[in-house]
Design a protein around this motif. Structure first.
Motif, PDB file in Angstrom:
ATOM      1  N   UNK A  97      42.203  54.557  20.915  1.00  0.00           N
ATOM      2  CA  UNK A  97      42.695  55.090  22.180  1.00  0.00           C
ATOM      3  C   UNK A  97      42.932  53.988  23.184  1.00  0.00           C
ATOM      4  N   UNK A  98      43.369  54.384  24.360  1.00  0.00           N
ATOM      5  CA  UNK A  98      43.548  53.462  25.477  1.00  0.00           C
ATOM      6  C   UNK A  98      42.256  53.467  26.289  1.00  0.00           C
ATOM      7  N   UNK A  99      41.550  52.348  26.266  1.00  0.00           N
ATOM      8  CA  UNK A  99      40.255  52.248  26.916  1.00  0.00           C
ATOM      9  C   UNK A  99      40.378  51.562  28.261  1.00  0.00           C
ATOM     10  N   UNK A 100      39.539  51.963  29.195  1.00  0.00           N
ATOM     11  CA  UNK A 100      39.521  51.347  30.512  1.00  0.00           C
ATOM     12  C   UNK A 100      38.170  51.509  31.167  1.00  0.00           C
ATOM     13  N   UNK A 101      37.944  50.731  32.215  1.00  0.00           N
ATOM     14  CA  UNK A 101      36.720  50.801  33.010  1.00  0.00           C
ATOM     15  C   UNK A 101      37.089  50.497  34.451  1.00  0.00           C
ATOM     16  N   UNK A 102      36.341  51.068  35.383  1.00  0.00           N
ATOM     17  CA  UNK A 102      36.573  50.783  36.807  1.00  0.00           C
ATOM     18  C   UNK A 102      35.762  49.562  37.195  1.00  0.00           C
ATOM     19  N   UNK A 103      36.488  48.512  37.616  1.00  0.00           N
ATOM     20  CA  UNK A 103      35.851  47.239  37.961  1.00  0.00           C
ATOM     21  C   UNK A 103      36.412  46.765  39.291  1.00  0.00           C
ATOM     22  N   UNK A 104      35.531  46.257  40.142  1.00  0.00           N
ATOM     23  CA  UNK A 104      35.937  45.677  41.416  1.00  0.00           C
ATOM     24  C   UNK A 104      35.197  44.370  41.659  1.00  0.00           C
ATOM     25  N   UNK A 105      35.645  43.636  42.666  1.00  0.00           N
ATOM     26  CA  UNK A 105      35.019  42.360  43.013  1.00  0.00           C
ATOM     27  C   UNK A 105      34.816  42.291  44.516  1.00  0.00           C
ATOM     28  N   UNK A 106      33.759  41.599  44.922  1.00  0.00           N
ATOM     29  CA  UNK A 106      33.507  41.372  46.342  1.00  0.00           C
ATOM     30  C   UNK A 106      32.920  39.993  46.537  1.00  0.00           C
TER      31      UNK A 106
END
Length: 167
Positions: A154-163
């Motif tokens: 499948x198409x995999x993803x994750x929510x990632x952010x930077x600060x």
């Protein structure tokens, strides 16, 4: 304070220097900014494409640029909100979603940087800590995704952010 001298030519080639002192004040706005790019666009957009055991391991890169003139040490913090999963909710074991930080330009040696391949953890992780002078920098974070024989494609993803955070 600026001091400048002007030499003026007079009659007969004689020059008369003239010196002027000027008090100068400049306001320099503080800069402490982070920019993140992936797949040629601003923001975090990890795309591995359709992933399965047959496709083999895949990577996706994120570039991070920090611009600062504060001359104070700082950290780049990665925030992962949720696991790596496909559109159906199938999750990847944490050890199969990895990252490492590669430098793409720094003016001073960092105090720490996740150079080794490391599993991506949910929550906050310090991925880079600047040197004592807090110089601007550029990093590339390389994410890796590996599927097991029994993993669902499948198409995999994750929510990632930077600060950014000052030390």
């Amino acid at each position: 304070r600026i001091i400048y001298t002007v030499e003026m030519s007079g009659r007969g080639g004689a020059s008369a220097p003239w010196t002027q002192t000027i008090d100068l004040e400049a306001d320099i706005a503080p800069v402490f900014d982070i920019r993140v790019y992936s797949n040629g666009k601003e923001g975090v957009d990890l795309k591995f494409g359709d992933v399965s055991y047959k496709t083999g391991p895949k990577t996706s890169d994120v570039e991070i640029y920090v611009e600062t003139n504060l001359q104070r040490p700082y950290q780049i913090i990665q925030k992962v909100i949720g696991p790596m999963a496909n559109e159906k909710g199938d999750k990847v074991p944490p050890e199969n979603f990895t990252m490492r930080v590669l430098s793409c330009g720094e003016e001073e040696a960092p105090r720490s940087m996740l150079r080794d391949i490391t599993p991506v953890k949910q929550g906050d992780t310090v991925v880079f800590a600047s040197g004592p002078r807090g110089k601007s920098t550029c990093l590339k974070v390389q994410y890796g995704l590996k599927m097991e024989l029994d993993s669902r494609s499948g198409n995999y993803g994750a929510r990632i952010g930077y600060s950014l955070a000052l030390n």
